[in-house]
Design a protein around this motif. Structure first.
Motif, PDB file in Angstrom:
ATOM      1  N   ASP A 112      42.210  -0.448 -64.427  1.00  0.00           N
ATOM      2  CA  ASP A 112      42.497   0.908 -64.899  1.00  0.00           C
ATOM      3  C   ASP A 112      41.238   1.623 -65.364  1.00  0.00           C
ATOM      4  OD1 ASP A 112      45.383   0.743 -64.595  1.00  0.00           O
ATOM      5  OD2 ASP A 112      45.362  -0.611 -66.321  1.00  0.00           O
ATOM      6  N   VAL A 113      40.333   0.883 -66.029  1.00  0.00           N
ATOM      7  CA  VAL A 113      39.165   1.499 -66.663  1.00  0.00           C
ATOM      8  C   VAL A 113      37.953   0.584 -66.519  1.00  0.00           C
ATOM      9  CG1 VAL A 113      38.225   2.484 -68.808  1.00  0.00           C
ATOM     10  CG2 VAL A 113      40.700   2.552 -68.396  1.00  0.00           C
TER      11      VAL A 113
ATOM     12  N   GLY B 265      30.759   3.830 -56.087  1.00  0.00           N
ATOM     13  CA  GLY B 265      31.486   2.665 -55.603  1.00  0.00           C
ATOM     14  C   GLY B 265      32.972   2.738 -55.906  1.00  0.00           C
ATOM     15  N   ALA B 266      33.321   3.178 -57.131  1.00  0.00           N
ATOM     16  CA  ALA B 266      34.731   3.230 -57.510  1.00  0.00           C
ATOM     17  C   ALA B 266      35.487   4.281 -56.705  1.00  0.00           C
ATOM     18  CB  ALA B 266      34.865   3.502 -59.001  1.00  0.00           C
ATOM     19  N   ARG B 267      34.847   5.400 -56.403  1.00  0.00           N
ATOM     20  CA  ARG B 267      35.534   6.425 -55.600  1.00  0.00           C
ATOM     21  C   ARG B 267      35.969   5.857 -54.250  1.00  0.00           C
ATOM     22  NH1 ARG B 267      35.094  12.082 -54.985  1.00  0.00           N
ATOM     23  NH2 ARG B 267      34.862  12.173 -57.254  1.00  0.00           N
ATOM     24  N   ARG B 268      35.164   4.954 -53.704  1.00  0.00           N
ATOM     25  CA  ARG B 268      35.471   4.385 -52.391  1.00  0.00           C
ATOM     26  C   ARG B 268      36.453   3.217 -52.476  1.00  0.00           C
ATOM     27  NH1 ARG B 268      33.530   4.756 -47.283  1.00  0.00           N
ATOM     28  NH2 ARG B 268      33.436   2.889 -45.993  1.00  0.00           N
ATOM     29  N   TYR B 269      36.279   2.342 -53.478  1.00  0.00           N
ATOM     30  CA  TYR B 269      37.060   1.105 -53.527  1.00  0.00           C
ATOM     31  C   TYR B 269      38.211   1.162 -54.527  1.00  0.00           C
ATOM     32  CZ  TYR B 269      33.321  -0.823 -50.723  1.00  0.00           C
ATOM     33  OH  TYR B 269      32.423  -1.051 -49.713  1.00  0.00           O
ATOM     34  N   TRP B 270      38.032   1.875 -55.641  1.00  0.00           N
ATOM     35  CA  TRP B 270      39.044   1.943 -56.695  1.00  0.00           C
ATOM     36  C   TRP B 270      39.257   3.405 -57.085  1.00  0.00           C
ATOM     37  CZ3 TRP B 270      36.143  -2.030 -60.256  1.00  0.00           C
ATOM     38  CH2 TRP B 270      36.280  -3.324 -59.749  1.00  0.00           C
ATOM     39  N   PRO B 271      39.842   4.214 -56.208  1.00  0.00           N
ATOM     40  CA  PRO B 271      39.886   5.661 -56.459  1.00  0.00           C
ATOM     41  C   PRO B 271      40.674   6.072 -57.698  1.00  0.00           C
ATOM     42  CG  PRO B 271      41.237   5.057 -54.551  1.00  0.00           C
ATOM     43  CD  PRO B 271      40.442   3.844 -54.913  1.00  0.00           C
TER      44      PRO B 271
ATOM     45  N   ARG C 238      39.401   4.790 -63.832  1.00  0.00           N
ATOM     46  CA  ARG C 238      38.628   5.720 -64.668  1.00  0.00           C
ATOM     47  C   ARG C 238      37.361   5.004 -65.147  1.00  0.00           C
ATOM     48  NH1 ARG C 238      42.124   7.370 -69.450  1.00  0.00           N
ATOM     49  NH2 ARG C 238      40.796   9.224 -69.574  1.00  0.00           N
ATOM     50  N   ILE C 239      36.262   5.739 -65.212  1.00  0.00           N
ATOM     51  CA  ILE C 239      34.977   5.173 -65.635  1.00  0.00           C
ATOM     52  C   ILE C 239      34.508   5.935 -66.862  1.00  0.00           C
ATOM     53  CG2 ILE C 239      32.576   4.762 -64.976  1.00  0.00           C
ATOM     54  CD1 ILE C 239      33.565   4.813 -62.053  1.00  0.00           C
ATOM     55  N   VAL C 240      34.159   5.188 -67.912  1.00  0.00           N
ATOM     56  CA  VAL C 240      33.644   5.827 -69.118  1.00  0.00           C
ATOM     57  C   VAL C 240      32.273   5.253 -69.434  1.00  0.00           C
ATOM     58  CG1 VAL C 240      34.964   4.231 -70.582  1.00  0.00           C
ATOM     59  CG2 VAL C 240      34.007   6.298 -71.582  1.00  0.00           C
ATOM     60  N   GLY C 241      31.329   6.147 -69.620  1.00  0.00           N
ATOM     61  CA  GLY C 241      29.997   5.755 -70.060  1.00  0.00           C
ATOM     62  C   GLY C 241      29.866   5.979 -71.557  1.00  0.00           C
ATOM     63  N   ILE C 242      29.458   4.936 -72.262  1.00  0.00           N
ATOM     64  CA  ILE C 242      29.210   5.058 -73.703  1.00  0.00           C
ATOM     65  C   ILE C 242      27.729   5.347 -73.883  1.00  0.00           C
ATOM     66  CG2 ILE C 242      29.434   3.989 -75.962  1.00  0.00           C
ATOM     67  CD1 ILE C 242      32.115   4.338 -74.497  1.00  0.00           C
ATOM     68  N   SER C 243      27.413   6.563 -74.286  1.00  0.00           N
ATOM     69  CA  SER C 243      26.013   6.952 -74.422  1.00  0.00           C
ATOM     70  C   SER C 243      25.339   6.170 -75.540  1.00  0.00           C
ATOM     71  CB  SER C 243      25.899   8.444 -74.718  1.00  0.00           C
ATOM     72  OG  SER C 243      24.558   8.782 -75.045  1.00  0.00           O
ATOM     73  N   VAL C 244      24.126   5.688 -75.260  1.00  0.00           N
ATOM     74  CA  VAL C 244      23.305   5.068 -76.296  1.00  0.00           C
ATOM     75  C   VAL C 244      22.093   5.951 -76.616  1.00  0.00           C
ATOM     76  CG1 VAL C 244      24.035   2.757 -75.604  1.00  0.00           C
ATOM     77  CG2 VAL C 244      21.912   3.703 -74.670  1.00  0.00           C
ATOM     78  N   SER C 245      22.098   7.163 -76.071  1.00  0.00           N
ATOM     79  CA  SER C 245      20.932   8.029 -76.280  1.00  0.00           C
ATOM     80  C   SER C 245      21.328   9.498 -76.368  1.00  0.00           C
ATOM     81  CB  SER C 245      19.889   7.793 -75.173  1.00  0.00           C
ATOM     82  OG  SER C 245      20.472   7.963 -73.895  1.00  0.00           O
ATOM     83  N   ALA C 246      21.606  10.132 -75.226  1.00  0.00           N
ATOM     84  CA  ALA C 246      21.747  11.584 -75.168  1.00  0.00           C
ATOM     85  C   ALA C 246      23.191  12.041 -75.343  1.00  0.00           C
ATOM     86  CB  ALA C 246      21.191  12.100 -73.841  1.00  0.00           C
ATOM     87  N   LYS C 247      23.349  13.371 -75.462  1.00  0.00           N
ATOM     88  CA  LYS C 247      24.668  13.983 -75.570  1.00  0.00           C
ATOM     89  C   LYS C 247      25.351  14.033 -74.202  1.00  0.00           C
ATOM     90  CE  LYS C 247      25.051  14.916 -79.962  1.00  0.00           C
ATOM     91  NZ  LYS C 247      26.151  14.299 -80.756  1.00  0.00           N
ATOM     92  N   ALA C 248      26.675  14.162 -74.244  1.00  0.00           N
ATOM     93  CA  ALA C 248      27.483  14.096 -73.025  1.00  0.00           C
ATOM     94  C   ALA C 248      27.080  15.117 -71.956  1.00  0.00           C
ATOM     95  CB  ALA C 248      28.963  14.228 -73.375  1.00  0.00           C
ATOM     96  N   PRO C 249      26.852  16.401 -72.273  1.00  0.00           N
ATOM     97  CA  PRO C 249      26.559  17.360 -71.201  1.00  0.00           C
ATOM     98  C   PRO C 249      25.324  17.001 -70.377  1.00  0.00           C
ATOM     99  CG  PRO C 249      27.193  18.524 -73.191  1.00  0.00           C
ATOM    100  CD  PRO C 249      27.028  17.087 -73.580  1.00  0.00           C
ATOM    101  N   TRP C 250      24.290  16.458 -71.033  1.00  0.00           N
ATOM    102  CA  TRP C 250      23.082  16.049 -70.300  1.00  0.00           C
ATOM    103  C   TRP C 250      23.425  14.955 -69.304  1.00  0.00           C
ATOM    104  CZ3 TRP C 250      20.127  11.550 -69.815  1.00  0.00           C
ATOM    105  CH2 TRP C 250      18.841  11.718 -69.291  1.00  0.00           C
ATOM    106  N   PHE C 251      24.185  13.971 -69.744  1.00  0.00           N
ATOM    107  CA  PHE C 251      24.565  12.888 -68.844  1.00  0.00           C
ATOM    108  C   PHE C 251      25.486  13.378 -67.737  1.00  0.00           C
ATOM    109  CE2 PHE C 251      23.432   9.591 -72.116  1.00  0.00           C
ATOM    110  CZ  PHE C 251      22.566   8.885 -71.305  1.00  0.00           C
ATOM    111  N   GLN C 252      26.411  14.260 -68.050  1.00  0.00           N
ATOM    112  CA  GLN C 252      27.346  14.735 -67.032  1.00  0.00           C
ATOM    113  C   GLN C 252      26.615  15.437 -65.891  1.00  0.00           C
ATOM    114  OE1 GLN C 252      29.818  16.875 -69.885  1.00  0.00           O
ATOM    115  NE2 GLN C 252      31.556  15.559 -69.357  1.00  0.00           N
ATOM    116  N   GLU C 253      25.650  16.273 -66.226  1.00  0.00           N
ATOM    117  CA  GLU C 253      24.849  16.947 -65.188  1.00  0.00           C
ATOM    118  C   GLU C 253      24.036  15.927 -64.395  1.00  0.00           C
ATOM    119  OE1 GLU C 253      24.691  20.040 -64.172  1.00  0.00           O
ATOM    120  OE2 GLU C 253      25.928  21.033 -65.689  1.00  0.00           O
TER     121      GLU C 253
END
Length: 332
Positions: A185-186, A203-209, A212-227
């Protein structure tokens, strides 16, 4: 369309790494939790960057590189593994690290010294304005000496490097199928430069569409990572000629678990280190995986990860970083 085996890579790690069930934490959290043991990749002390370096070092070898330059924090797993990989292929490693010169060399810094890396330290407050010029200056000096340099960016976070985590999804898919398990699931992973998350999304889009994938940031804010991750995932998919697209808002990043700053242990991260060690005998670290496990536990408690979900935690390695922070961990 292509697949990851169409791209040249060198053999560095020991694959497939185990996909291990964690019954103790599963029972405590009310989920079915597995851990992808990429701390067991082996080479140069292990960790997730080995998967990326198999592709990046193949490029370096093909181009006749003999000086490899990269960057990271004091306890950068990436920098340590680049130094090891450079030595394996008779190249000279140069590491430009964020932080003042240390009083002592422990953890990954000790290993950097063992690998004979040339080290330069940049003031942490000015790092982001200085780093590109500092690495380019090392490259220019190498060229002036008649050498062939290559700059590997922070974390090995490139579309080519992200192929390593497309391979990781293929590997986990085969492992779960062998156990008769459905798609998870995640997926939860720490993110510090974005390359691992980009590969997981492709990889997940192809094999596990539906995963859901969640990245836990250890540095920057979410918008920077999303871009950054949406762009890198797109470029990685383009390399593979896979018709995949992402908008930045489709990238799930949690940025509440960084603590005071990157590279500084957080209270929740230290608690998660103790919890994983005492429930499962699994070693996490205070820079990356401890904070990511704190995020996973919190998301389950807030039911942003639903009860009874099947969850895979990507263990990106980093146990050498436990030792420089021994006093803070023990004081907790």
């Amino acid at each position: 369309m292509k697949n990851v085996n169409d791209f040249e890579r060198v053999s560095l790690g020991f694959f497939p790494t185990p996909l291990e069930s964690l019954p103790g934490l599963s029972n405590e959290l009310g989920i079915a939790l597995q851990i992808k043991r990429d701390d067991y990749t082996g080479f140069g002390g292990g960790g997730n960057k080995v998967r990326k370096l198999e592709y990046l070092m193949a490029e370096a070898c093909r181009n006749g590189v003999n000086v490899v330059i990269t960057t990271g924090g004091h306890q950068s797993n990436h920098a340590r593994m680049v130094a090891a990989a450079a030595r394996k292929f008779n190249m000279r490693p140069v590491l430009v690290l964020r932080g003042n010169p240390p009083a002592s060399y422990q953890g990954n810094l000790l290993l950097d010294r063992l690998f004979g890396a040339e080290l330069e330290f940049l003031d942490p407050d000015d790092y982001f304005t200085l780093i590109d010029g500092a690495m380019q200056a090392h490259a220019d000096r190498a060229q002036a000496r008649g050498e062939k340099p290559m700059i590997i960016p922070l974390g090995g976070a490139t579309p080519l490097g992200a192929l390593g985590y497309v391979r990781a999804v293929e590997e986990m898919d085969a492992q779960r199928k062998a156990l008769g398990l459905p798609d998870p699931d995640v997926l939860v992973a720490p993110t510090g430069s974005g390359g691992t998350l980009a590969g997981l999304y492709v990889g997940a889009r192809r094999y596990w569409p539906n995963t859901r994938i969640v990245g836990i940031s250890v540095s920057a804010k979410a918008p920077w990572f999303q871009e950054r991750i949406s762009r890198m995932a797109q470029e990685c998919a383009d390399l593979l000629q896979w018709p995949q697209r992402w908008q930045p808002e489709a990238i799930w990043i949690e940025d509440d678990y960084v603590g005071q700053a990157y590279g500084i242990p957080s209270e929740g991260g230290i608690e998660a280190i103790y919890r994983a060690a005492q429930a499962e005998g699994v070693l996490l670290d205070p820079v990356y995986t401890g904070k990511a496990m704190h995020g996973l536990i919190s998301l389950v408690e807030k039911q942003q990860i639903a009860p009874d979900s099947s969850v895979i935690f990507i263990h990106c390695g980093g146990s050498p970083a436990l030792y420089p922070f021994a006093s803070q961990i023990l004081e907790h």
